[in-house]
Design an enzyme around this catalytic site. Structure first.
Site, PDB file in Angstrom:
ATOM      1  CB  SER A  83      -0.939   0.013   1.211  1.00 22.40           C
ATOM      2  OG  SER A  83      -0.209   0.179   2.410  1.00 22.40           O
ATOM      3  CE  LYS A 147      -3.036   2.144   4.728  1.00 19.75           C
ATOM      4  NZ  LYS A 147      -2.896   1.297   3.512  1.00 19.75           N
TER       5      LYS A 147
END
Length: 258
Positions: A83, A147
């Site tokens: 990701s 993230k």
């Protein structure tokens, strides 16, 4: 013929103490009692062993103390998944600063004041562009996510034509390598989301393969474990985690009209 006269030459006595033998209850002239030499010789190794044992224990205690202190400041984190491609590869090892957003907690006492923030960060709170490790607001999930912070409390985040806008300003995101940002419904236009107080909006750098705030919404600041700080493996990637600023993004109160 044998001379029976007394000899003038001195005679050797086993205990020459003025011609008298010392009583048995007095210590010998050299001060060493019978058996003392053996006792002294055996005591020296015992003292050495005791000193060595003490040094080992002190070293172990010191090592444990250092380990606890280091663990209180940094956390080992292994990137699991893709990701964050191309910023971080699958399996990359990071050190996470657990105290980057240390909250003094004074807001619990002064929170009733209208001019006081909900958080009183010692080194400052999360910033746009920070890479963070956090516990996602998902049920039945015990694995931390990594993230990038896109929006702060009060920010309005939206996507138009595959480009992310914060408070009406388009973000310059070189780390996504020219990829577009899709929405949850697989379109390039996402409805505006205003980030609530005490929460942040996060996205993965690999926008086509990231479960982030586009799917589970903003993340409470209390869920943040720390800020990605240093890459230490693989050796070719060793270094400080780069930070990106979005200088063109205005404050929430001065949102730019598209």
């Amino acid at each position: 013929m044998t001379d029976s006269r007394p000899s003038d030459s001195p005679t050797t006595s086993p205990n020459p103490t003025y011609g008298f033998e010392s009583p048995s209850w007095l210590p010998p002239a050299d001060g060493v009692l019978p058996g003392d030499a053996t006792a002294t010789a055996s005591t020296v190794p015992q003292k050495k062993r005791s000193s060595a044992t003490r040094e080992i224990i002190e070293t172990l205690v010191l090592a444990l103390l250092i380990f606890v202190l280091v663990r209180a400041v940094v956390l080992n984190f292994k990137v699991d998944g893709h990701s964050m491609d191309n910023s971080f590869d699958n399996g990359e090892m990071l050190l996470v600063n657990r105290n980057a957003y240390f909250d003094l907690g004074t807001s619990k006492i002064t929170g009733w004041l209208p001019f006081w923030d909900d958080h009183d960060y010692l080194f400052g709170g999360p910033k746009r562009g920070d890479v963070i490790v956090f516990n996602p607001p998902l049920a039945n999930n015990d694995k931390p996510f990594i993230k990038r912070v896109i929006g702060l409390p009060g920010d309005t985040v939206e996507t138009r034509g595959g480009i992310v806008y914060v408070n009406g300003a388009a973000l310059d995101e070189p780390y996504i390598d020219g990829k577009v940002t899709m929405c949850r419904n697989n379109t390039e236009d996402c409805a505006p989301v205003t980030v609530p107080d005490g929460e942040i909006f996060v996205m993965g750098d690999n926008r086509t393969n990231s479960e982030d705030s586009r799917y589970f919404g903003p993340v409470p600041v209390e869920n943040v474990i720390g800020k990605a700080w240093i890459t230490y493996w693989p050796k070719d990637d060793i270094g400080i985690v780069p930070h990106y600023d979005y200088d063109n993004v205005p404050a929430p109160s001065s949102t730019v009209n598209p």
